[in-house]
Design an enzyme around this catalytic site. Structure first.
Site, PDB file in Angstrom:
ATOM      1  N   HIS A  59       0.847  -1.203   0.000  1.00 35.15           N
ATOM      2  CA  HIS A  59       0.000   0.000   0.000  1.00 35.15           C
ATOM      3  C   HIS A  59       0.876   1.244   0.000  1.00 35.15           C
ATOM      4  O   HIS A  59       1.932   1.273   0.625  1.00 35.15           O
ATOM      5  CB  HIS A  59      -1.007  -0.003   1.152  1.00 35.15           C
ATOM      6  CG  HIS A  59      -0.420  -0.075   2.532  1.00 35.15           C
ATOM      7  ND1 HIS A  59       0.056   1.028   3.202  1.00 35.15           N
ATOM      8  CD2 HIS A  59      -0.258  -1.122   3.390  1.00 35.15           C
ATOM      9  CE1 HIS A  59       0.474   0.674   4.393  1.00 35.15           C
ATOM     10  NE2 HIS A  59       0.317  -0.634   4.537  1.00 35.15           N
ATOM     11  N   GLU A  62      -5.193   1.791   2.227  1.00 34.02           N
ATOM     12  CA  GLU A  62      -5.158   0.549   3.000  1.00 34.02           C
ATOM     13  C   GLU A  62      -5.362   0.845   4.480  1.00 34.02           C
ATOM     14  O   GLU A  62      -6.051   0.125   5.187  1.00 34.02           O
ATOM     15  CB  GLU A  62      -3.806  -0.158   2.800  1.00 34.02           C
ATOM     16  CG  GLU A  62      -3.775  -1.591   3.315  1.00 34.02           C
ATOM     17  CD  GLU A  62      -3.366  -1.738   4.774  1.00 34.02           C
ATOM     18  OE1 GLU A  62      -3.509  -2.839   5.316  1.00 34.02           O
ATOM     19  OE2 GLU A  62      -2.927  -0.744   5.399  1.00 34.02           O
ATOM     20  N   HIS A  69       3.091   2.621  12.591  1.00 31.19           N
ATOM     21  CA  HIS A  69       2.175   3.644  13.130  1.00 31.19           C
ATOM     22  C   HIS A  69       2.762   4.403  14.321  1.00 31.19           C
ATOM     23  O   HIS A  69       2.072   5.199  14.937  1.00 31.19           O
ATOM     24  CB  HIS A  69       0.820   3.042  13.532  1.00 31.19           C
ATOM     25  CG  HIS A  69       0.119   2.326  12.409  1.00 31.19           C
ATOM     26  ND1 HIS A  69      -1.212   1.998  12.439  1.00 31.19           N
ATOM     27  CD2 HIS A  69       0.559   1.871  11.214  1.00 31.19           C
ATOM     28  CE1 HIS A  69      -1.557   1.369  11.322  1.00 31.19           C
ATOM     29  NE2 HIS A  69      -0.480   1.276  10.563  1.00 31.19           N
ATOM     30  N   ASP A  89      -0.236   4.307   0.953  1.00 32.32           N
ATOM     31  CA  ASP A  89      -0.573   5.296   1.989  1.00 32.32           C
ATOM     32  C   ASP A  89       0.104   4.976   3.317  1.00 32.32           C
ATOM     33  O   ASP A  89       0.494   3.829   3.588  1.00 32.32           O
ATOM     34  CB  ASP A  89      -2.088   5.425   2.168  1.00 32.32           C
ATOM     35  CG  ASP A  89      -2.782   4.109   2.551  1.00 32.32           C
ATOM     36  OD1 ASP A  89      -2.362   3.045   2.058  1.00 32.32           O
ATOM     37  OD2 ASP A  89      -3.733   4.158   3.348  1.00 32.32           O
ATOM     38  N   GLU A 101       3.678  -6.576   3.922  1.00 28.97           N
ATOM     39  CA  GLU A 101       3.567  -5.927   5.239  1.00 28.97           C
ATOM     40  C   GLU A 101       4.706  -6.421   6.131  1.00 28.97           C
ATOM     41  O   GLU A 101       5.213  -7.526   5.944  1.00 28.97           O
ATOM     42  CB  GLU A 101       2.222  -6.272   5.894  1.00 28.97           C
ATOM     43  CG  GLU A 101       1.005  -5.701   5.204  1.00 28.97           C
ATOM     44  CD  GLU A 101       0.722  -4.245   5.574  1.00 28.97           C
ATOM     45  OE1 GLU A 101       1.422  -3.685   6.451  1.00 28.97           O
ATOM     46  OE2 GLU A 101      -0.196  -3.667   4.970  1.00 28.97           O
TER      47      GLU A 101
END
Ligand code: ZN
Length: 383
Positions: free
Chosen positions: A72, A134, A356, A74, A162
Protein backbone atom coordinates in the site's frame (compact mmCIF):
# COMPACT_ATOMS: atom_id res chain seq x y z
CA UNK A 1 24.38 -2.26 4.59
CA UNK A 2 21.67 -1.46 2.07
CA UNK A 3 22.87 -1.03 -1.47
CA UNK A 4 22.89 2.60 -2.65
CA UNK A 5 20.10 2.04 -5.19
CA UNK A 6 17.85 0.45 -2.54
CA UNK A 7 18.54 3.12 0.01
CA UNK A 8 17.98 5.83 -2.60
CA UNK A 9 14.59 4.41 -3.60
CA UNK A 10 13.44 4.14 0.03
CA UNK A 11 14.50 7.75 0.54
CA UNK A 12 12.55 8.92 -2.51
CA UNK A 13 9.34 7.10 -1.57
CA UNK A 14 9.44 8.29 2.05
CA UNK A 15 9.91 11.88 0.83
CA UNK A 16 6.47 11.79 -0.81
CA UNK A 17 4.10 12.14 2.17
CA UNK A 18 1.20 9.90 1.21
CA UNK A 19 -0.94 10.17 4.35
CA UNK A 20 -4.23 8.40 3.62
CA UNK A 21 -6.36 11.56 3.77
CA UNK A 22 -4.25 13.15 0.98
CA UNK A 23 -3.73 12.32 -2.67
CA UNK A 24 -1.18 9.62 -3.50
CA UNK A 25 -0.86 10.59 -7.16
CA UNK A 26 2.61 12.10 -6.81
CA UNK A 27 3.93 8.72 -5.66
CA UNK A 28 1.95 6.81 -8.30
CA UNK A 29 3.27 9.11 -11.04
CA UNK A 30 6.80 8.74 -9.73
CA UNK A 31 6.58 4.94 -9.83
CA UNK A 32 4.91 4.94 -13.26
CA UNK A 33 7.65 7.22 -14.67
CA UNK A 34 10.35 5.10 -13.11
CA UNK A 35 8.87 1.90 -14.57
CA UNK A 36 8.47 3.60 -17.96
CA UNK A 37 12.22 4.28 -17.86
CA UNK A 38 12.65 0.51 -18.07
CA UNK A 39 10.04 0.16 -20.80
CA UNK A 40 7.43 -1.12 -18.34
CA UNK A 41 3.92 0.26 -18.77
CA UNK A 42 1.58 0.51 -15.80
CA UNK A 43 -2.17 0.76 -15.29
CA UNK A 44 -3.84 3.08 -12.83
CA UNK A 45 -7.15 2.34 -11.11
CA UNK A 46 -8.55 5.59 -9.70
CA UNK A 47 -10.92 6.21 -6.82
CA UNK A 48 -14.21 8.07 -7.42
CA UNK A 49 -12.65 11.49 -6.80
CA UNK A 50 -9.73 10.94 -9.16
CA UNK A 51 -7.28 12.10 -6.46
CA UNK A 52 -6.03 8.63 -5.54
CA UNK A 53 -5.04 5.64 -7.57
CA UNK A 54 -3.82 2.07 -7.42
CA UNK A 55 -1.12 1.07 -9.85
CA UNK A 56 -0.33 -2.33 -11.27
CA UNK A 57 2.36 -3.27 -13.73
CA UNK A 58 3.97 -6.35 -15.18
CA UNK A 59 7.73 -6.69 -15.49
CA UNK A 60 8.94 -9.47 -17.78
CA UNK A 61 6.95 -11.64 -20.17
CA UNK A 62 3.17 -11.33 -20.07
CA UNK A 63 2.60 -14.97 -19.14
CA UNK A 64 1.09 -17.05 -16.35
CA UNK A 65 3.08 -18.20 -13.33
CA UNK A 66 4.37 -14.83 -12.16
CA UNK A 67 4.42 -13.39 -8.66
CA UNK A 68 2.51 -10.32 -7.48
CA UNK A 69 4.31 -8.01 -5.06
CA UNK A 70 1.56 -6.15 -3.24
CA UNK A 71 1.94 -3.05 -1.10
CA UNK A 72 0.00 0.00 0.00
CA UNK A 73 1.19 3.48 -0.86
CA UNK A 74 -0.57 5.30 1.99
CA UNK A 75 0.83 5.89 5.46
CA UNK A 76 -0.83 6.82 8.76
CA UNK A 77 -0.67 10.45 9.96
CA UNK A 78 2.10 11.87 12.12
CA UNK A 79 -0.14 14.47 13.79
CA UNK A 80 0.49 14.82 17.50
CA UNK A 81 3.31 12.27 17.50
CA UNK A 82 6.65 13.23 19.05
CA UNK A 83 9.06 12.61 16.15
CA UNK A 84 12.77 13.28 16.75
CA UNK A 85 13.37 14.16 13.10
CA UNK A 86 11.35 15.08 9.98
CA UNK A 87 9.13 12.00 9.40
CA UNK A 88 9.28 12.47 5.64
CA UNK A 89 13.03 12.65 5.38
CA UNK A 90 15.04 9.48 5.95
CA UNK A 91 17.31 9.72 8.97
CA UNK A 92 19.88 6.99 9.50
CA UNK A 93 21.13 6.31 13.00
CA UNK A 94 21.94 3.28 15.14
CA UNK A 95 21.68 0.88 12.18
CA UNK A 96 18.12 1.98 11.37
CA UNK A 97 16.33 4.11 8.80
CA UNK A 98 13.75 6.37 10.44
CA UNK A 99 10.79 7.81 8.57
CA UNK A 100 7.03 7.43 8.17
CA UNK A 101 6.41 4.40 6.00
CA UNK A 102 9.86 2.84 6.39
CA UNK A 103 8.47 -0.38 7.88
CA UNK A 104 4.78 0.06 6.99
CA UNK A 105 5.43 -0.44 4.13
CA UNK A 106 7.31 1.45 1.49
CA UNK A 107 10.65 -0.33 1.89
CA UNK A 108 9.23 -3.60 0.53
CA UNK A 109 8.36 -2.27 -2.89
CA UNK A 110 11.20 0.29 -2.86
CA UNK A 111 13.56 -2.70 -2.75
CA UNK A 112 11.78 -4.42 -5.63
CA UNK A 113 11.75 -1.22 -7.70
CA UNK A 114 15.45 -0.66 -7.03
CA UNK A 115 16.20 -4.17 -8.30
CA UNK A 116 14.37 -3.59 -11.58
CA UNK A 117 17.65 -3.49 -13.56
CA UNK A 118 18.16 -7.13 -12.46
CA UNK A 119 14.81 -8.24 -13.88
CA UNK A 120 16.01 -8.36 -17.49
CA UNK A 121 16.00 -12.13 -17.90
CA UNK A 122 12.73 -13.06 -16.22
CA UNK A 123 10.97 -16.02 -17.82
CA UNK A 124 7.91 -15.46 -15.60
CA UNK A 125 6.78 -11.99 -14.58
CA UNK A 126 7.00 -9.90 -11.46
CA UNK A 127 3.80 -7.90 -11.05
CA UNK A 128 3.64 -4.78 -8.92
CA UNK A 129 0.31 -4.03 -7.22
CA UNK A 130 0.32 -0.77 -5.27
CA UNK A 131 -2.87 0.36 -3.55
CA UNK A 132 -4.25 3.46 -1.82
CA UNK A 133 -6.34 3.78 1.38
CA UNK A 134 -5.16 0.55 3.00
CA UNK A 135 -4.76 2.28 6.36
CA UNK A 136 -8.35 3.48 6.39
CA UNK A 137 -10.03 0.11 5.86
CA UNK A 138 -8.37 -1.51 2.83
CA UNK A 139 -10.64 0.51 0.56
CA UNK A 140 -8.47 0.88 -2.52
CA UNK A 141 -7.26 -2.61 -3.36
CA UNK A 142 -10.52 -4.42 -4.31
CA UNK A 143 -10.98 -2.54 -7.62
CA UNK A 144 -7.38 -3.24 -8.58
CA UNK A 145 -7.59 -6.90 -7.56
CA UNK A 146 -10.62 -7.23 -9.81
CA UNK A 147 -8.69 -5.81 -12.77
CA UNK A 148 -5.69 -8.00 -12.07
CA UNK A 149 -7.95 -11.06 -11.97
CA UNK A 150 -9.44 -10.06 -15.31
CA UNK A 151 -6.46 -8.73 -17.25
CA UNK A 152 -3.26 -10.21 -15.86
CA UNK A 153 -2.19 -13.75 -16.85
CA UNK A 154 -2.74 -15.94 -13.79
CA UNK A 155 0.04 -15.39 -11.24
CA UNK A 156 1.07 -18.35 -9.10
CA UNK A 157 1.46 -16.32 -5.93
CA UNK A 158 0.75 -12.99 -4.27
CA UNK A 159 3.14 -11.67 -1.64
CA UNK A 160 1.78 -8.86 0.52
CA UNK A 161 4.88 -7.14 1.90
CA UNK A 162 3.57 -5.93 5.24
CA UNK A 163 6.26 -5.99 7.94
CA UNK A 164 6.67 -9.53 9.29
CA UNK A 165 10.47 -9.53 9.80
CA UNK A 166 10.46 -11.74 6.66
CA UNK A 167 8.48 -14.43 8.43
CA UNK A 168 5.87 -16.16 6.27
CA UNK A 169 2.42 -15.25 7.56
CA UNK A 170 -0.44 -17.40 6.30
CA UNK A 171 -3.47 -16.04 8.15
CA UNK A 172 -4.82 -12.84 9.61
CA UNK A 173 -8.00 -11.77 11.36
CA UNK A 174 -10.77 -9.98 9.51
CA UNK A 175 -12.07 -6.54 10.44
CA UNK A 176 -15.59 -5.16 10.56
CA UNK A 177 -16.30 -1.55 11.53
CA UNK A 178 -19.78 -0.62 12.72
CA UNK A 179 -21.28 2.76 13.56
CA UNK A 180 -24.16 2.79 16.02
CA UNK A 181 -26.37 5.87 16.32
CA UNK A 182 -28.66 6.22 19.31
CA UNK A 183 -31.50 8.72 18.93
CA UNK A 184 -32.96 9.81 22.26
CA UNK A 185 -35.59 12.37 23.22
CA UNK A 186 -34.66 15.78 24.59
CA UNK A 187 -35.95 17.17 27.85
CA UNK A 188 -34.67 19.26 30.77
CA UNK A 189 -32.23 17.16 32.77
CA UNK A 190 -34.47 17.40 35.84
CA UNK A 191 -37.25 15.67 33.89
CA UNK A 192 -35.66 12.29 33.35
CA UNK A 193 -39.06 10.58 33.23
CA UNK A 194 -39.97 12.65 30.15
CA UNK A 195 -36.85 12.15 28.07
CA UNK A 196 -34.65 9.39 26.68
CA UNK A 197 -30.94 9.97 27.14
CA UNK A 198 -29.05 8.94 24.04
CA UNK A 199 -25.78 9.05 25.99
CA UNK A 200 -27.00 6.82 28.81
CA UNK A 201 -28.61 4.42 26.36
CA UNK A 202 -25.38 4.27 24.37
CA UNK A 203 -23.53 3.43 27.59
CA UNK A 204 -25.81 0.40 28.04
CA UNK A 205 -25.11 -0.65 24.47
CA UNK A 206 -21.36 -0.36 25.01
CA UNK A 207 -21.72 -2.46 28.14
CA UNK A 208 -23.46 -5.12 26.03
CA UNK A 209 -20.57 -5.09 23.56
CA UNK A 210 -18.15 -5.56 26.48
CA UNK A 211 -20.13 -8.61 27.57
CA UNK A 212 -20.08 -10.00 24.03
CA UNK A 213 -16.32 -9.43 23.89
CA UNK A 214 -15.94 -11.37 27.15
CA UNK A 215 -17.90 -14.25 25.65
CA UNK A 216 -15.60 -14.44 22.64
CA UNK A 217 -12.65 -15.08 24.94
CA UNK A 218 -14.12 -18.46 25.87
CA UNK A 219 -15.51 -19.23 22.42
CA UNK A 220 -14.89 -22.61 20.76
CA UNK A 221 -13.25 -20.74 17.87
CA UNK A 222 -10.25 -19.68 19.93
CA UNK A 223 -7.15 -20.07 17.73
CA UNK A 224 -3.97 -20.02 19.77
CA UNK A 225 -1.82 -19.00 16.80
CA UNK A 226 -3.32 -15.51 17.02
CA UNK A 227 -2.43 -12.94 19.65
CA UNK A 228 -4.93 -12.60 21.26
CA UNK A 229 -6.36 -16.01 20.25
CA UNK A 230 -10.04 -14.95 20.07
CA UNK A 231 -12.31 -12.49 18.26
CA UNK A 232 -12.12 -9.03 19.80
CA UNK A 233 -14.81 -6.35 19.99
CA UNK A 234 -13.75 -2.80 20.77
CA UNK A 235 -15.44 0.62 20.89
CA UNK A 236 -12.95 3.20 19.69
CA UNK A 237 -14.96 6.39 19.19
CA UNK A 238 -17.92 7.92 21.00
CA UNK A 239 -19.60 11.31 20.97
CA UNK A 240 -22.94 12.66 22.04
CA UNK A 241 -25.00 15.17 23.95
CA UNK A 242 -25.00 18.97 24.01
CA UNK A 243 -24.99 20.06 27.67
CA UNK A 244 -25.06 18.64 31.19
CA UNK A 245 -28.60 19.90 31.74
CA UNK A 246 -30.11 18.55 28.53
CA UNK A 247 -31.21 14.96 28.16
CA UNK A 248 -29.26 14.10 25.05
CA UNK A 249 -30.91 13.56 21.68
CA UNK A 250 -27.99 11.92 19.96
CA UNK A 251 -25.01 9.70 20.71
CA UNK A 252 -22.85 7.85 18.24
CA UNK A 253 -20.16 5.28 18.72
CA UNK A 254 -17.96 3.33 16.34
CA UNK A 255 -16.74 -0.15 17.13
CA UNK A 256 -14.83 -2.85 15.45
CA UNK A 257 -14.74 -6.60 15.39
CA UNK A 258 -11.49 -8.44 14.64
CA UNK A 259 -12.62 -11.95 13.99
CA UNK A 260 -10.78 -15.25 13.94
CA UNK A 261 -11.69 -17.77 11.23
CA UNK A 262 -14.79 -19.60 12.43
CA UNK A 263 -16.48 -16.55 13.91
CA UNK A 264 -18.84 -14.68 11.61
CA UNK A 265 -18.82 -10.91 12.24
CA UNK A 266 -22.22 -10.60 10.56
CA UNK A 267 -23.71 -12.91 13.19
CA UNK A 268 -22.19 -10.79 15.99
CA UNK A 269 -23.58 -7.58 14.49
CA UNK A 270 -27.02 -9.19 14.18
CA UNK A 271 -26.80 -10.48 17.75
CA UNK A 272 -26.14 -6.93 18.95
CA UNK A 273 -28.94 -5.45 16.83
CA UNK A 274 -31.41 -8.07 18.08
CA UNK A 275 -30.49 -7.32 21.67
CA UNK A 276 -31.03 -3.59 21.11
CA UNK A 277 -34.39 -4.19 19.44
CA UNK A 278 -35.53 -6.56 22.18
CA UNK A 279 -34.06 -5.14 25.39
CA UNK A 280 -33.61 -1.41 24.85
CA UNK A 281 -35.72 0.12 22.10
CA UNK A 282 -39.19 -0.82 23.50
CA UNK A 283 -38.55 1.24 26.68
CA UNK A 284 -37.28 4.18 24.60
CA UNK A 285 -40.34 4.13 22.42
CA UNK A 286 -42.69 4.32 25.39
CA UNK A 287 -41.48 7.93 25.69
CA UNK A 288 -41.36 8.74 21.98
CA UNK A 289 -41.62 6.78 18.76
CA UNK A 290 -38.93 9.04 17.21
CA UNK A 291 -36.29 7.30 19.33
CA UNK A 292 -34.27 4.34 18.19
CA UNK A 293 -30.92 2.66 17.67
CA UNK A 294 -29.36 2.10 14.30
CA UNK A 295 -26.21 0.10 13.58
CA UNK A 296 -24.60 0.25 10.16
CA UNK A 297 -21.53 -1.61 8.96
CA UNK A 298 -19.01 0.97 7.71
CA UNK A 299 -16.51 -1.34 6.14
CA UNK A 300 -15.33 -4.90 6.20
CA UNK A 301 -11.99 -6.50 5.45
CA UNK A 302 -12.07 -10.26 5.03
CA UNK A 303 -9.73 -12.39 7.10
CA UNK A 304 -6.95 -14.44 5.54
CA UNK A 305 -7.73 -18.12 6.12
CA UNK A 306 -4.81 -20.47 6.44
CA UNK A 307 -4.70 -22.71 3.37
CA UNK A 308 -1.92 -25.23 3.82
CA UNK A 309 0.86 -25.61 1.27
CA UNK A 310 -0.09 -22.95 -1.27
CA UNK A 311 2.45 -21.98 -3.94
CA UNK A 312 2.78 -18.61 -2.20
CA UNK A 313 3.75 -20.31 1.06
CA UNK A 314 6.12 -22.70 -0.69
CA UNK A 315 7.98 -19.93 -2.54
CA UNK A 316 8.38 -17.68 0.47
CA UNK A 317 9.53 -20.48 2.79
CA UNK A 318 12.08 -21.67 0.26
CA UNK A 319 13.43 -18.22 -0.59
CA UNK A 320 13.59 -16.90 2.98
CA UNK A 321 14.86 -20.21 4.33
CA UNK A 322 12.38 -19.67 7.16
CA UNK A 323 10.05 -22.63 7.39
CA UNK A 324 7.98 -21.59 10.42
CA UNK A 325 4.79 -19.78 9.56
CA UNK A 326 2.78 -17.33 11.64
CA UNK A 327 -0.63 -15.72 11.98
CA UNK A 328 -1.22 -12.03 12.73
CA UNK A 329 -4.12 -10.15 14.33
CA UNK A 330 -4.11 -7.10 12.04
CA UNK A 331 -6.04 -6.91 8.79
CA UNK A 332 -4.29 -6.57 5.44
CA UNK A 333 -5.21 -6.76 1.77
CA UNK A 334 -4.20 -10.43 1.71
CA UNK A 335 -7.71 -11.65 2.54
CA UNK A 336 -9.04 -9.62 -0.38
CA UNK A 337 -6.58 -11.31 -2.76
CA UNK A 338 -7.53 -14.70 -1.32
CA UNK A 339 -11.24 -14.02 -1.80
CA UNK A 340 -10.46 -13.29 -5.46
CA UNK A 341 -8.90 -16.74 -5.75
CA UNK A 342 -5.17 -15.99 -5.46
CA UNK A 343 -2.73 -18.02 -3.33
CA UNK A 344 -1.36 -15.37 -0.96
CA UNK A 345 0.92 -14.91 2.03
CA UNK A 346 2.23 -11.90 3.92
CA UNK A 347 6.00 -11.57 4.04
CA UNK A 348 7.95 -8.35 4.22
CA UNK A 349 10.86 -6.60 5.89
CA UNK A 350 10.57 -4.66 9.13
CA UNK A 351 8.57 -5.23 12.30
CA UNK A 352 4.91 -4.40 12.90
CA UNK A 353 6.05 -3.17 16.34
CA UNK A 354 7.32 0.01 14.70
CA UNK A 355 4.31 0.55 12.43
CA UNK A 356 2.17 3.64 13.13
CA UNK A 357 4.62 4.75 15.84
CA UNK A 358 6.48 8.03 16.21
CA UNK A 359 10.07 7.48 15.05
CA UNK A 360 8.96 4.56 12.88
CA UNK A 361 11.99 2.74 11.56
CA UNK A 362 13.28 -0.27 9.69
CA UNK A 363 16.62 -1.80 10.56
CA UNK A 364 19.32 -1.88 7.90
CA UNK A 365 19.50 -5.63 8.52
CA UNK A 366 15.83 -5.99 7.56
CA UNK A 367 16.35 -3.91 4.42
CA UNK A 368 19.17 -6.30 3.53
CA UNK A 369 17.01 -9.36 4.30
CA UNK A 370 14.29 -7.94 2.06
CA UNK A 371 16.79 -7.24 -0.70
CA UNK A 372 18.18 -10.76 -0.50
CA UNK A 373 14.65 -12.15 -0.71
CA UNK A 374 13.60 -10.11 -3.76
CA UNK A 375 16.88 -10.95 -5.49
CA UNK A 376 16.28 -14.67 -4.83
CA UNK A 377 12.75 -14.29 -6.19
CA UNK A 378 14.03 -12.66 -9.38
CA UNK A 379 16.46 -15.53 -9.84
CA UNK A 380 13.68 -18.05 -9.20
CA UNK A 381 11.54 -16.44 -11.88
CA UNK A 382 14.43 -16.30 -14.35
CA UNK A 383 15.23 -20.02 -14.67
ZN1 ZN B 1 0.62 -1.60 6.31
Amino acid sequence: MPEPAVRDMIEKLIAIPTVSRDSNLELIDFVADYLAGFGVSSSRVFDKTGTKANLYATVGPNVEGGVVLSGHTDVVPVDGQPWSTDPFKIDERDGKLFGRGTCDMKSFYAIALALLPEMDSLTRPVHFALSYDEEVGCLGAPDMIKEIAEHVPRPKAVIVGEPTNMQVVTAHKGMTTVRTTVTGFEAHSSQTHRGVSAVMTAARCVEKLSAMAQERMSSPNVDSDFEPPYTTIHVGLMSGGTAANIISRQCEFTWDIRHVPGDDPQVLVEQFKDWCAREVVPDMQKISDTTGIESVIQDQVPGLRHEPETTAEEICKRLTGNYSTGKVPYATEAGQFQDAGFPVVICGPGSIDQAHQPDEFITLAQVDAGTEFIRALIKDLSD
